[in-house]
Design a protein around this motif. Structure first.
Motif, PDB file in Angstrom:
ATOM      1  N   UNK A 110       3.293  35.941  38.190  1.00 51.14           N
ATOM      2  CA  UNK A 110       4.127  37.135  38.236  1.00 51.14           C
ATOM      3  C   UNK A 110       4.117  37.751  36.840  1.00 51.14           C
ATOM      4  N   UNK A 111       4.158  39.074  36.728  1.00 53.30           N
ATOM      5  CA  UNK A 111       4.120  39.696  35.398  1.00 53.30           C
ATOM      6  C   UNK A 111       5.353  39.352  34.585  1.00 53.30           C
ATOM      7  N   UNK A 112       5.152  39.191  33.285  1.00 51.48           N
ATOM      8  CA  UNK A 112       6.270  38.929  32.392  1.00 51.48           C
ATOM      9  C   UNK A 112       7.031  40.219  32.120  1.00 51.48           C
ATOM     10  N   UNK A 113       8.318  40.067  31.931  1.00 49.96           N
ATOM     11  CA  UNK A 113       9.117  41.223  31.527  1.00 49.96           C
ATOM     12  C   UNK A 113       9.163  41.258  30.000  1.00 49.96           C
ATOM     13  N   UNK A 114       9.323  42.432  29.400  1.00 50.21           N
ATOM     14  CA  UNK A 114       9.320  42.545  27.936  1.00 50.21           C
ATOM     15  C   UNK A 114      10.441  41.721  27.294  1.00 50.21           C
ATOM     16  N   UNK A 115      10.208  41.331  26.049  1.00 52.62           N
ATOM     17  CA  UNK A 115      11.194  40.526  25.326  1.00 52.62           C
ATOM     18  C   UNK A 115      12.525  41.260  25.169  1.00 52.62           C
ATOM     19  N   UNK A 116      12.483  42.584  25.120  1.00 52.79           N
ATOM     20  CA  UNK A 116      13.725  43.353  24.956  1.00 52.79           C
ATOM     21  C   UNK A 116      14.688  43.078  26.112  1.00 52.79           C
ATOM     22  N   UNK A 117      14.164  42.877  27.313  1.00 53.68           N
ATOM     23  CA  UNK A 117      15.013  42.550  28.458  1.00 53.68           C
ATOM     24  C   UNK A 117      15.602  41.149  28.312  1.00 53.68           C
ATOM     25  N   UNK A 118      14.789  40.225  27.815  1.00 48.93           N
ATOM     26  CA  UNK A 118      15.274  38.856  27.591  1.00 48.93           C
ATOM     27  C   UNK A 118      16.417  38.876  26.582  1.00 48.93           C
ATOM     28  N   UNK A 119      16.242  39.633  25.525  1.00 47.46           N
ATOM     29  CA  UNK A 119      17.290  39.712  24.498  1.00 47.46           C
ATOM     30  C   UNK A 119      18.568  40.312  25.062  1.00 47.46           C
ATOM     31  N   UNK A 120      18.437  41.287  25.945  1.00 47.75           N
ATOM     32  CA  UNK A 120      19.638  41.899  26.534  1.00 47.75           C
ATOM     33  C   UNK A 120      20.380  40.906  27.422  1.00 47.75           C
ATOM     34  N   UNK A 121      19.639  40.040  28.125  1.00 50.51           N
ATOM     35  CA  UNK A 121      20.292  39.018  28.946  1.00 50.51           C
ATOM     36  C   UNK A 121      21.068  38.059  28.054  1.00 50.51           C
ATOM     37  N   UNK A 122      20.478  37.635  26.929  1.00 57.66           N
ATOM     38  CA  UNK A 122      21.164  36.712  26.014  1.00 57.66           C
ATOM     39  C   UNK A 122      22.414  37.348  25.426  1.00 57.66           C
ATOM     40  N   UNK A 123      22.341  38.612  25.042  1.00 57.18           N
ATOM     41  CA  UNK A 123      23.518  39.270  24.466  1.00 57.18           C
ATOM     42  C   UNK A 123      24.620  39.400  25.518  1.00 57.18           C
ATOM     43  N   UNK A 124      24.211  39.611  26.764  1.00 56.45           N
ATOM     44  CA  UNK A 124      25.195  39.708  27.839  1.00 56.45           C
ATOM     45  C   UNK A 124      25.849  38.367  28.132  1.00 56.45           C
ATOM     46  N   UNK A 125      25.051  37.271  28.096  1.00 54.83           N
ATOM     47  CA  UNK A 125      25.560  35.951  28.455  1.00 54.83           C
ATOM     48  C   UNK A 125      26.229  35.222  27.293  1.00 54.83           C
ATOM     49  N   UNK A 126      25.663  35.365  26.074  1.00 54.06           N
ATOM     50  CA  UNK A 126      26.156  34.590  24.930  1.00 54.06           C
ATOM     51  C   UNK A 126      26.764  35.457  23.828  1.00 54.06           C
ATOM     52  N   UNK A 127      26.549  36.782  23.915  1.00 53.04           N
ATOM     53  CA  UNK A 127      27.062  37.659  22.871  1.00 53.04           C
ATOM     54  C   UNK A 127      26.245  37.628  21.609  1.00 53.04           C
ATOM     55  N   UNK A 128      25.026  37.077  21.668  1.00 51.89           N
ATOM     56  CA  UNK A 128      24.139  37.012  20.507  1.00 51.89           C
ATOM     57  C   UNK A 128      22.693  36.886  20.971  1.00 51.89           C
ATOM     58  N   UNK A 129      21.735  37.135  20.073  1.00 48.95           N
ATOM     59  CA  UNK A 129      20.325  37.117  20.476  1.00 48.95           C
ATOM     60  C   UNK A 129      19.802  35.689  20.666  1.00 48.95           C
ATOM     61  N   UNK A 130      18.591  35.532  21.201  1.00 50.87           N
ATOM     62  CA  UNK A 130      18.034  34.188  21.397  1.00 50.87           C
ATOM     63  C   UNK A 130      17.820  33.437  20.097  1.00 50.87           C
ATOM     64  N   UNK A 131      17.399  34.127  19.039  1.00 44.47           N
ATOM     65  CA  UNK A 131      17.113  33.445  17.767  1.00 44.47           C
ATOM     66  C   UNK A 131      17.521  34.346  16.605  1.00 44.47           C
ATOM     67  N   UNK A 132      17.398  33.835  15.407  1.00 39.40           N
ATOM     68  CA  UNK A 132      17.803  34.570  14.219  1.00 39.40           C
ATOM     69  C   UNK A 132      18.977  33.881  13.545  1.00 39.40           C
ATOM     70  N   UNK A 165      13.138  23.985  27.260  1.00 40.82           N
ATOM     71  CA  UNK A 165      12.606  25.031  28.129  1.00 40.82           C
ATOM     72  C   UNK A 165      13.773  25.905  28.563  1.00 40.82           C
ATOM     73  N   UNK A 166      13.661  27.204  28.370  1.00 42.91           N
ATOM     74  CA  UNK A 166      14.748  28.134  28.669  1.00 42.91           C
ATOM     75  C   UNK A 166      14.320  29.048  29.817  1.00 42.91           C
ATOM     76  N   UNK A 167      15.027  28.956  30.906  1.00 44.37           N
ATOM     77  CA  UNK A 167      14.740  29.755  32.097  1.00 44.37           C
ATOM     78  C   UNK A 167      15.715  30.928  32.128  1.00 44.37           C
ATOM     79  N   UNK A 168      15.167  32.146  32.128  1.00 40.46           N
ATOM     80  CA  UNK A 168      16.000  33.345  32.071  1.00 40.46           C
ATOM     81  C   UNK A 168      15.793  34.168  33.332  1.00 40.46           C
ATOM     82  N   UNK A 169      16.881  34.519  33.982  1.00 41.24           N
ATOM     83  CA  UNK A 169      16.794  35.328  35.196  1.00 41.24           C
ATOM     84  C   UNK A 169      16.426  36.753  34.827  1.00 41.24           C
ATOM     85  N   UNK A 170      15.513  37.318  35.602  1.00 44.05           N
ATOM     86  CA  UNK A 170      15.067  38.677  35.322  1.00 44.05           C
ATOM     87  C   UNK A 170      16.157  39.691  35.689  1.00 44.05           C
ATOM     88  N   UNK A 171      16.211  40.810  34.958  1.00 42.25           N
ATOM     89  CA  UNK A 171      17.260  41.813  35.209  1.00 42.25           C
ATOM     90  C   UNK A 171      17.193  42.375  36.623  1.00 42.25           C
TER      91      UNK A 171
END
Length: 566
Positions: A110-132, A165-171
């Motif tokens: 299945x095609x990957x979704x852009x990293x920007x979408x992954x980052x938005x999921x993390x900010x929504x769930x944790x209030x911060x980005x995946x790394x940094x 391994x981090x499994x992220x639900x697609x938007x």
């Protein structure tokens, strides 16, 4: 369409189609919601207009046309719609030959979704980005290592140093689910009540309620923990099977973080044979492997050790625990060296989103059914299947064992049963006769245990895993032993009943000798052919060949080689 829709009725050959078709609608968008019913309408009209006695000679072209239309629809939508096609291909035994041919060619990526979408999921769930500096993880690889239809997986490093391994639900998946399941419900209702008069709607509520659970990753984490507990308490599996540890502090309903496992996926047949020291038996092109640092590691036990563990694991789930993982496809199984015994293989089971609970009464009935099937106790088989609303126990038995089973004597054979073999019917007459027989399969859908839909899918996939590896184990015998043994350990048995069950178990094992003898004779022929440099055929391949003959004689369907391979 009789051949196509009719095959849905046979639970053990069609359960994946129902399950995956529903799953496939989870990630569709509004245009796809409209497109799928509209295409179904076009297909329906095509059959209504052209599936007629006076056009019998054009029915093969009709099947070709519809197969192309469905194939193009699924591949153009991609994602989970690809899985619909894979399900059709894996369960196409009673479908027209064009369906079998088209859907054996589909890929799984299945095609990957852009990293920007992954980052938005993390900010929504944790209030911060995946790394940094203020990120959830110390490191997070932006490129996904795997992408499925409702989620994708990334590799990350905890701040304590462990890789995960981090499994992220697609938007938009969860937003669309009710619309898509509603579309599925409408289509199934139309098929049953307006178009084909075939029982397909009865399982909709059961399937959709379970598939909604797949979108809750916290439920998946709990499922994994439950399964790990069952395995730890079973001496025959403890240590041989591993469930990746879930990190609850880094998991939410849309993000699941689990232990990183380095190994080889079962779907990588070449890699698995190499890992188990049987690369000299490998055939076919190499397949994609999970990222691995195993190098030249070789494990003991061969392919037999892997499949022995797998069949025992899923037999324990069905007959002992009543807690069944419903998607054991090769991509969800990793083989790695045992952490404490570096030369032993350990089976790692992934993706715990979909489980089915099996009640004690049904679990006991199912175990009794398996024992009766292998002991040729047809009275018990017919009594059990009748209580489930099944009108053709021989078809059910054949689909369960994946080998032809006939109860009736020659005198009791239904009139016209050999017409398919004799070639006395045209395409239209064959389809009509097939539909009549399939309609007789399910007489009362209210009685049918809905768990059979998922159990049938589970057993089909396990059977396919064994077949593609060359049938290293006698799957039928192992499953039968677990079924019989589970009946002796029921907690509610009186002493007398327990003694009786132990006696039945001993008698059953004596009867099983003939099945085991047939298996080892098959293995001997396979070994001789390999030594002579000829193409070998495993035990599951022989069963497939006999099932192809059964499909031809019983339903008039020309089944392509490999259709029963799971």
């Amino acid at each position: 369409m009789c051949c196509t829709i009719g095959s849905w009725v046979i639970i053990h050959m069609v359960s994946s189609f129902l399950v995956i078709r529903t799953t496939a609608m989870i990630e569709s968008y509004v245009p796809s919601q409209i497109l799928m019913p509209s295409q179904c309408t076009l297909i329906t009209l095509d059959y209504k207009i052209n599936f007629r006695p006076d056009k019998a000679d054009r029915i093969p072209q009709l099947h070709e046309r519809v197969a192309d239309r469905i194939y193009n629809l699924l591949t153009s939508n991609g994602g989970l719609y690809i899985k619909i096609g894979q399900a059709i291909g894996a369960n196409a035994a009673l479908m027209p030959r064009p369906m079998q041919d088209r859907f054996g060619r589909l890929f799984d990526d299945a095609p990957q979704i852009p990293y920007s979408f992954i980052e938005s999921v993390f900010r929504s769930e944790f209030g911060r980005p995946p790394a940094g500096l203020d990120g959830v993880f110390a490191e997070f690889e932006e490129q996904a290592i795997a992408s499925a239809s409702i989620a994708q997986v990334h590799r990350a490093k905890l701040k304590t140093g462990e890789w995960v391994a981090v499994k992220i639900q697609k938007p938009d998946v969860s937003k669309q689910v009710e619309w898509d399941l509603g579309a599925f419900r409408i289509v199934m209702w139309m098929f049953e009540n307006w178009l084909f008069d075939m029982p397909v709607y009865f399982a909709v509520d059961f399937i959709t309620s379970h598939l909604r659970q797949e979108l809750d990753f916290l439920q998946e984490a709990q499922n994994a923990t439950t399964t790990a507990g069952f395995i730890a308490a079973e001496p025959r599996l403890s240590g041989r099977v591993h469930i990746p540890k879930v990190y609850s502090e880094y998991s939410t309903r849309r993000v699941l973080t689990a232990e990183w496992i380095d190994g080889v996926r079962l779907s990588d047949r070449t890699g698995i044979r190499k890992l188990m020291g049987e690369e000299n038996l490998a055939s076919g092109a190499p397949t994609k492997s999970v990222q691995s640092t195993l190098g030249d590691v070789r494990l003991k036990g061969g392919l037999r050790a892997i499949m022995q563990t797998m069949v025992e694991l899923f037999s324990a789930q069905m007959f002992s625990w009543g807690w069944v993982h419903c998607d054991p496809h090769p991509g969800n199984i990793i083989i790695r060296p045992h952490p404490r015994h570096s030369t032993r293989p350990q089976l790692v089971l992934l993706d715990h989103g979909l489980y089915v609970k099996v009640g004690d009464q049904f679990r006991r009935q199912y175990a009794e059914l398996w024992r009766a099937l292998l002991a040729a106790d047809w009275d018990t088989v017919e009594r059990t299947t009748k209580s489930w609303g099944i009108g053709t126990p021989d078809i059910f038995a054949s689909a369960t064992l994946m080998r032809p089973v006939r109860f009736r004597s020659k005198r009791e054979t239904i009139s016209g049963e050999n017409d398919f073999e004799n070639g006395t019917m045209n395409q239209y007459e064959q389809s009509v006769r097939m539909k009549e027989r399939l309609r007789g399969f399910l007489l009362d859908t209210d009685k049918l245990p809905k768990q059979l839909i998922f159990l049938g899918r589970n057993m089909r996939i396990v059977q396919g895993n064994n077949q593609v590896l060359g049938s290293p184990v006698n799957r039928i015998k192992i499953t039968g032993y677990w079924a019989s043994r589970s009946l002796t350990t029921s907690m509610d048995l009186t002493f007398r009943e327990q003694v009786k069950e132990y006696w039945h178990d001993i008698t059953f094992r004596a009867i099983m000798f003939s099945i085991d003898l047939a298996f080892w004779m098959s293995k001997l022929k396979q070994w001789i052919k390999i030594k002579l440099g000829r193409t070998s055929e495993g035990f599951e391949d022989e069963l497939e060949r006999s099932m192809r003959g059964f499909a031809k004689s019983a339903f008039g369907v020309d089944v392509a080689p490999g259709v029963f391979a799971g």
